[in-house]
Design a protein around this motif. Sequence first.
Motif, short mmCIF file in Angstrom:
data_model
loop_
_atom_site.label_atom_id
_atom_site.label_comp_id
_atom_site.label_asym_id
_atom_site.label_seq_id
_atom_site.Cartn_x
_atom_site.Cartn_y
_atom_site.Cartn_z
N GLN B 176 11.34 57.86 37.09
CA GLN B 176 10.97 56.54 37.62
C GLN B 176 10.91 56.56 39.14
OE1 GLN B 176 10.28 53.94 35.55
NE2 GLN B 176 9.77 52.56 37.22
N THR B 199 -0.24 54.39 27.89
CA THR B 199 0.60 55.21 28.76
C THR B 199 2.00 54.61 28.89
OG1 THR B 199 0.71 56.34 30.92
CG2 THR B 199 -0.12 54.09 30.92
N TYR B 200 2.82 55.24 29.72
CA TYR B 200 4.21 54.83 29.94
C TYR B 200 4.24 53.50 30.69
CZ TYR B 200 8.91 55.22 32.07
OH TYR B 200 10.19 55.00 32.52
N ASN B 244 0.49 62.28 31.31
CA ASN B 244 1.66 62.75 30.59
C ASN B 244 1.12 63.58 29.44
OD1 ASN B 244 4.09 60.99 28.46
ND2 ASN B 244 4.25 63.00 29.43
N HIS B 248 2.97 63.28 24.76
CA HIS B 248 2.69 62.05 25.50
C HIS B 248 3.47 60.84 24.99
CE1 HIS B 248 -0.09 58.46 25.82
NE2 HIS B 248 -0.04 58.83 27.09
N ASN B 249 3.93 60.06 25.90
CA ASN B 249 4.56 58.77 25.60
C ASN B 249 3.50 57.71 25.81
OD1 ASN B 249 6.10 56.47 25.47
ND2 ASN B 249 7.31 56.89 27.30
N PRO B 250 3.16 56.89 24.84
CA PRO B 250 3.82 56.67 23.55
C PRO B 250 3.22 57.44 22.37
CG PRO B 250 2.23 54.93 23.91
CD PRO B 250 2.16 55.84 25.11
N CYS B 429 1.97 49.16 26.66
CA CYS B 429 1.60 50.51 27.12
C CYS B 429 0.13 50.57 27.54
CB CYS B 429 1.82 51.52 26.00
SG CYS B 429 3.45 51.45 25.27
#
Lengths: 471, 471
Positions: B176, B199-200, B244, B248-250, B429
């Motif tokens: 972060q 995305t995050y 990411n 990958h998140n999410p 997201c």
Amino acid sequence: MLFRQVYDYIRIRMKRGEWHEHDKLPSVRLLAMELNVNRLTVFKAYQLLKQEGLVYVKEKSGYYVSPEHLNNREAAYQGGALKHASAPDIRNKLSDIHRVEASNQFSKALIDPGLLPNLFLSDYVKRVFDLYPKLMGTYSTAQGDEELRTVLAAYLNQQFYTDCHASELIITTGAQQAIDLITRMWIRPMDAILVERPTYSAALDVFRAQGARLIPVEFAPEGYDMEQVELLMKEHRPRFFYLNPTFHNPTGYTLPADQRKQLLELAEAYQCLLIEDDSFHDIYFDQRPPRPLYAYDTSGWTIYIRSFCKYVAPGLRICAVVGSQDIINSLIKAKSLADNGTPLVTQKIFLHYFQSTRMQQHLEKLRIALQIRKDVMEEELRQSGLPWTWASPNGGLNLWIQLPEGLSAQRLLEEALRQSLTFVPGAICDPLDQIEDHIRLSYSFMNEASIRIGIRVLAQVASDILDREQM
Amino acid sequence: MLFRQVYDYIRIRMKRGEWHEHDKLPSVRLLAMELNVNRLTVFKAYQLLKQEGLVYVKEKSGYYVSPEHLNNREAAYQGGALKHASAPDIRNKLSDIHRVEASNQFSKALIDPGLLPNLFLSDYVKRVFDLYPKLMGTYSTAQGDEELRTVLAAYLNQQFYTDCHASELIITTGAQQAIDLITRMWIRPMDAILVERPTYSAALDVFRAQGARLIPVEFAPEGYDMEQVELLMKEHRPRFFYLNPTFHNPTGYTLPADQRKQLLELAEAYQCLLIEDDSFHDIYFDQRPPRPLYAYDTSGWTIYIRSFCKYVAPGLRICAVVGSQDIINSLIKAKSLADNGTPLVTQKIFLHYFQSTRMQQHLEKLRIALQIRKDVMEEELRQSGLPWTWASPNGGLNLWIQLPEGLSAQRLLEEALRQSLTFVPGAICDPLDQIEDHIRLSYSFMNEASIRIGIRVLAQVASDILDREQM
């Protein structure tokens, strides 16, 4: 020299590539309106930019970006790798000085690690991990550990007869992060803020990076000129006044209690937040200082920054910020974007150490040790035979020394560095970048013997410069 | 809907009190030039502001701030205490959801603390304090502990066949903070950046708070549409692409190696930095993922964010950022203003734990435990009889579930919360705030038995909604 600030403001925006070559820049009128300054001020800034070839004029049309300069993105990325020229022009001047390896460190306003009860601390940490076996696997909330906030709120309430709730307190990574979050939340480019002159240089760096317009308030041994403070608030309508009223860094001065009360009235009258940095409150020598401003505040105009980094445990970087619920809610959001919370490990270690009786004993010993170091430094300065002058502080970590006439701080620093001795030149602490006749000497980082040797080195360097210049 | 972003941009500046009532606003032409957008876009934004009564028009003169709105400073401070309305409009949506107390936590993409070797960790910490008795009394540098940087650089070099030096690495408090510092250094309002869709969400919050213009790149199980990526880079000239690419998140998707190489070519061709967030690299199930983009990079266009918070020790919040020396130097300055360095205590504890053989054993066990949890969640979803669909990931902490037709994520969340169950709705997201038919379920925080119960609750809630709506 307000036009200089407007000049810097335009330069920063140019550097960041907001305008491309041959782009038209905002008109004098519009920029004056946007920045809430006189048109003449903007005009002068543009004239300087023109002189330097950064902008050119088209008749009856306005100012344009010169082609040879700031071909922004392309120029910034030249050579394949990103040049940080494209990033805003920021720096932390103090940490530049601290990076110098020197045997006589009078620049560091830090407690000598030898004065901290290290063995006890380590033992303590072990017990903390027994208490919270899952500590390493757990995130903190953005606001900070509730147990720690409850203990700190109770501590402040008991010490200052206040009535602060754990929800009105947020934990940050040192005072530096508190200052940064507050500045990000409430300052936009060209906002006026009041700052003491001199003041903490790393705070100035944050304010400048955000583009604030710095209005200086002189801090003398007897306090501020309150009439001047009122005039400045009236004229500039500052967003806030960043101040360090107790054992002030770099001077060691303390604002008297009556001025504290007056300041709160002014804050309310002119709707100017008071950002009170109170990192040295507990480092007093003979008697306790007056209560902090926030303790007198009944209407929510103070944000109280209480760092414990200086003397409890620098390696933990724990700082508490207290303010009205609205303010703290804003700061929680900012903190959650900035790093999503201070590590829980450091908070829990701090909590349990802070509550121990050993901690109080340590603090009492620390006060005595620091007072002795201060006395030694003052004695050596007096015995040096040079006309240094200073107001002896009742607490804190520094002496703010006026240099013998004819000696410049910059010159003295250059020569001192050759003798492996560092100190902080006054200009770094000056919002106007001008103070040339003062330096800050910290007596907290070196032991008595080293202080004696260091001051003798410093006095010799100063004498040599003065001798040479009189020849 | 670019005009919406221009509208937001003006609103934020109004909220912050940049213009007073009856002040003239910048002309359509000027604002279009400043923001590098079409005049029609600015015109539409002003029309909307006019409709809402926030601005008014004077014939032949332009747009002015309406008096009843935003009497800026005075309004902001109404009632004595500062209203955070005067602060920029920022929030962290994900942490809002996490604040909900629920017995079925499918919203937290965190490792269950029960899966971490807590007792061993605590023992380890005790040994660290024996090794560094003065640890608690010592500050870290802004860049981070050199011993830790050396070990992490060697680790990455060995893992990815790279040649990174300790000086090209900075330690931050979690990913972060890395995202926040990078954004502050390189993004100004209205700068375009590419972001994956989805995305995050906490990264989106940072980008929005800085006023960035978000350009989405769809992430499918097989990767991006590379032609579209090139078009977007050509058209928008983004400052960077935040991505990411590994588990990958999410979604749990992984960008194939050939697309990684292509992306680097595009980055160089269009001078677009790649901000590679790689928090899940080591959490693979059957086989190692491709090397990160930065490992293929020969010309300095990647900034590699490698957080170890997720699985090494969340309570320590240690993250490494790797980039060219210029980039790292810029980030050191930003970090020194932001908090003057991550606490040394957490860095040293991390260092010694990270190097232990126990840590590697833990990681292997953790992979197996997470894969079992994922399998259990997938099995329960299949057995629920509802047509959920998803691409089964090869690593990471989440399933990205397409909901049965006719079921909206928002509706499902409202009902699930009543049953004490949380998950992340897709819209959070989504840079466009639109995804209504997907949710993120994390299988990392709850154990197998709780996952089974939770998914049954979720399926029941979903069935009930669908039944009611078909009646």
